[in-house]
Design a protein around this motif. Structure first.
Motif, PDB file in Angstrom:
ATOM      1  N   LEU A 220       0.770  -1.258   0.162  1.00 17.52           N
ATOM      2  CA  LEU A 220       0.116  -0.028  -0.054  1.00 17.52           C
ATOM      3  C   LEU A 220       0.871   1.148  -0.040  1.00 17.52           C
ATOM      4  CD1 LEU A 220      -2.860   1.037   0.244  1.00 17.52           C
ATOM      5  CD2 LEU A 220      -2.799   0.929   2.632  1.00 17.52           C
ATOM      6  N   ARG A 221       1.809   1.246   0.746  1.00 19.35           N
ATOM      7  CA  ARG A 221       2.625   2.560   1.088  1.00 19.35           C
ATOM      8  C   ARG A 221       3.579   2.646  -0.643  1.00 19.35           C
ATOM      9  NH1 ARG A 221       4.776   0.456   5.924  1.00 19.35           N
ATOM     10  NH2 ARG A 221       6.641  -0.362   4.931  1.00 19.35           N
ATOM     11  N   ALA A 222       3.840   1.843  -1.226  1.00 14.13           N
ATOM     12  CA  ALA A 222       4.517   1.669  -2.324  1.00 14.13           C
ATOM     13  C   ALA A 222       3.379   2.578  -3.603  1.00 14.13           C
ATOM     14  CB  ALA A 222       5.102   0.235  -2.878  1.00 14.13           C
ATOM     15  N   ARG A 223       2.285   2.623  -3.374  1.00 13.26           N
ATOM     16  CA  ARG A 223       1.385   2.880  -4.424  1.00 13.26           C
ATOM     17  C   ARG A 223       1.430   4.562  -4.539  1.00 13.26           C
ATOM     18  NH1 ARG A 223      -4.335   0.922  -5.147  1.00 13.26           N
ATOM     19  NH2 ARG A 223      -4.286   2.765  -6.275  1.00 13.26           N
ATOM     20  N   VAL A 224       1.850   5.429  -3.580  1.00 18.04           N
ATOM     21  CA  VAL A 224       1.717   6.767  -3.640  1.00 18.04           C
ATOM     22  C   VAL A 224       3.263   7.065  -3.366  1.00 18.04           C
ATOM     23  CG1 VAL A 224      -0.665   7.071  -3.619  1.00 18.04           C
ATOM     24  CG2 VAL A 224       0.654   7.216  -1.454  1.00 18.04           C
ATOM     25  N   PHE A 225       3.286   8.480  -3.505  1.00 16.38           N
ATOM     26  CA  PHE A 225       4.820   8.988  -3.022  1.00 16.38           C
ATOM     27  C   PHE A 225       4.877   9.285  -1.525  1.00 16.38           C
ATOM     28  CE2 PHE A 225       7.209  12.931  -1.908  1.00 16.38           C
ATOM     29  CZ  PHE A 225       8.461  12.653  -2.398  1.00 16.38           C
ATOM     30  N   HIS A 226       3.687   9.680  -0.962  1.00 14.58           N
ATOM     31  CA  HIS A 226       3.709   9.619   0.671  1.00 14.58           C
ATOM     32  C   HIS A 226       2.247   9.536   1.085  1.00 14.58           C
ATOM     33  CE1 HIS A 226       4.856  10.803   4.549  1.00 14.58           C
ATOM     34  NE2 HIS A 226       3.684  11.561   4.526  1.00 14.58           N
ATOM     35  N   LEU A 227       2.363   8.343   2.038  1.00 14.26           N
ATOM     36  CA  LEU A 227       1.024   8.216   2.526  1.00 14.26           C
ATOM     37  C   LEU A 227       0.893   8.129   3.955  1.00 14.26           C
ATOM     38  CD1 LEU A 227      -1.911   6.559   2.010  1.00 14.26           C
ATOM     39  CD2 LEU A 227      -0.873   4.579   2.450  1.00 14.26           C
ATOM     40  N   ARG A 228      -0.163   9.066   4.565  1.00  8.42           N
ATOM     41  CA  ARG A 228      -0.223   9.471   6.065  1.00  8.42           C
ATOM     42  C   ARG A 228      -1.403   8.888   6.289  1.00  8.42           C
ATOM     43  NH1 ARG A 228      -1.322  14.619   9.088  1.00  8.42           N
ATOM     44  NH2 ARG A 228      -2.372  15.251   7.640  1.00  8.42           N
ATOM     45  N   LEU A 229      -1.645   8.193   7.018  1.00  6.15           N
ATOM     46  CA  LEU A 229      -3.070   7.693   7.655  1.00  6.15           C
ATOM     47  C   LEU A 229      -3.352   8.280   9.169  1.00  6.15           C
ATOM     48  CD1 LEU A 229      -2.801   3.642   7.119  1.00  6.15           C
ATOM     49  CD2 LEU A 229      -3.589   5.615   5.549  1.00  6.15           C
ATOM     50  N   ASP A 230      -4.618   8.756   8.986  1.00  3.24           N
ATOM     51  CA  ASP A 230      -5.192   9.271  10.372  1.00  3.24           C
ATOM     52  C   ASP A 230      -6.060   8.318  10.909  1.00  3.24           C
ATOM     53  OD1 ASP A 230      -6.380  10.836  12.053  1.00  3.24           O
ATOM     54  OD2 ASP A 230      -6.772  12.476  10.942  1.00  3.24           O
ATOM     55  N   LEU A 231      -5.227   7.879  12.105  1.00  2.00           N
ATOM     56  CA  LEU A 231      -6.159   6.748  12.782  1.00  2.00           C
ATOM     57  C   LEU A 231      -7.159   7.378  14.104  1.00  2.00           C
ATOM     58  CD1 LEU A 231      -3.322   4.280  12.776  1.00  2.00           C
ATOM     59  CD2 LEU A 231      -5.119   4.540  10.923  1.00  2.00           C
ATOM     60  N   ARG A 232      -7.156   8.505  14.049  1.00  2.00           N
ATOM     61  CA  ARG A 232      -7.787   8.942  15.287  1.00  2.00           C
ATOM     62  C   ARG A 232      -9.272   8.656  15.348  1.00  2.00           C
ATOM     63  NH1 ARG A 232      -6.149  15.187  14.911  1.00  2.00           N
ATOM     64  NH2 ARG A 232      -6.756  14.704  12.913  1.00  2.00           N
TER      65      ARG A 232
END
Ligand code: MN
Length: 300
Positions: A220-232
């Motif tokens: 999943l991380r490799a699919r975009v340049f930068h992936l940030r997940l908000d888990l709040r």
């Protein structure tokens, strides 16, 4: 860096003009500003425009400046060099190219000096942070004049090859971390997020009992340049309302009620999130008989 000969830098805080070679009567007006210094001077107030004089009927005047259109200031942006729509309407510029706001916007109206798009922010040439979603670039401005009132139209030119996306994914009752990754991948597909893009995905919903999710998998991380997940907004599948309502006397129920009471009485959102994560860790210990780091990112 040396600018090419046809580039002119406006270096005075008052308006000054440059003619455009080969275009009779067309003048570009500009005024400088100091970066990071807020100014309450009104660039389009009548006294500031006093030196501009009458326009040449064969051409038109165009303004290039830094300022804040009142009533349209985005949250978090500072108000500097403010101007009102009425001031735009009273100024003698056929077109106003404004900078400061990072998102593109435009204002169209007709007056005795011009028609079509009369003012536009091109926005920042590239997204400056993960909140600046959408397209970023420049504007190609075409102004037709001579045969009729100067008439302007604009066309966006995309310059930033990275797009910023802010997406959400409901992962309710996902039964594994892989399933959560698949739902995030679906959100990326739906938004057509590509390998150059900067993406925030806000997860919400309740994970099935015992499922932990702390970070995206490598695929999943490799699919975009930068992936940030908000888990709040992600929660384990514990039904807190029914625990609160039950007046049973098991240790688990008393524990849950005590922490829910504490959470209810706590005014500070950070402390409330901390109490809630303690509650989930405790319920994990009771029901799953194991406690692993999972609820460090809870928020409201
Ligand atoms: Mn600015």
């Amino acid at each position: 860096m040396r600018w090419p000969a046809h580039v002119h830098i406006f270096t005075t805080p008052h308006w000054s003009a440059r003619p455009i070679p080969g275009l009779s009567g067309v003048r570009v007006w500009g005024r400088c500003f100091t970066p990071n210094v807020e100014s309450l001077e009104r660039p389009l107030a009548a006294p500031a425009l006093a030196g501009i004089g009458d326009r040449d009927p064969a051409g038109f005047d165009l303004a290039l400046f830094h300022g804040s259109r009142e009533g349209k200031c985005p949250p978090g942006q500072t108000l500097t060099a403010p101007f009102s729509d009425d001031e735009v309407g009273a100024a003698s510029f056929a077109y106003l190219a404004v900078g400061h706001y990072h998102a593109p916007s435009r204002l169209s109206f007709q007056s005795e000096v011009g028609a079509g798009v009369r003012l536009a922010y091109a926005g920042s040439a590239a997204a400056a942070d993960p909140t600046e979603t959408g397209m970023h670039g420049a504007l190609e401005v075409r102004i037709e004049h001579g045969r009729r009132l100067p008439f302007a139209e604009i066309e966006p030119v995309e310059l930033d090859r990275r797009r910023v996306h802010d997406l959400s994914a409901d992962v309710s009752l996902a039964t594994s971390a892989e399933e959560v990754d698949r739902r995030v991948a679906k959100a990326l597909d739906d938004a057509r997020a590509g390998e150059r893009d900067i993406v925030t995905v806000r997860l919400s919903g309740r994970l099935a009992r015992g499922v932990r999710y702390a970070a995206p998998g490598p695929e999943l991380r490799a699919r975009v340049f930068h992936l940030r997940l908000d888990l709040r907004r992600l929660r384990p599948d514990y039904d807190l309302e029914s625990l609160r309502a039950r007046d049973g006397g098991t240790t688990e129920e008393r524990f849950a009620r005590a922490l829910l009471e504490q959470r209810g009485a706590e005014p500070d959102p950070l402390q409330r999130a901390l109490i809630e994560s303690a509650l989930y860790y405790g319920l994990d210990a009771f029901r799953l008989r194991e406690v692993v780091p999972a609820y460090e990112e809870l928020g409201e």
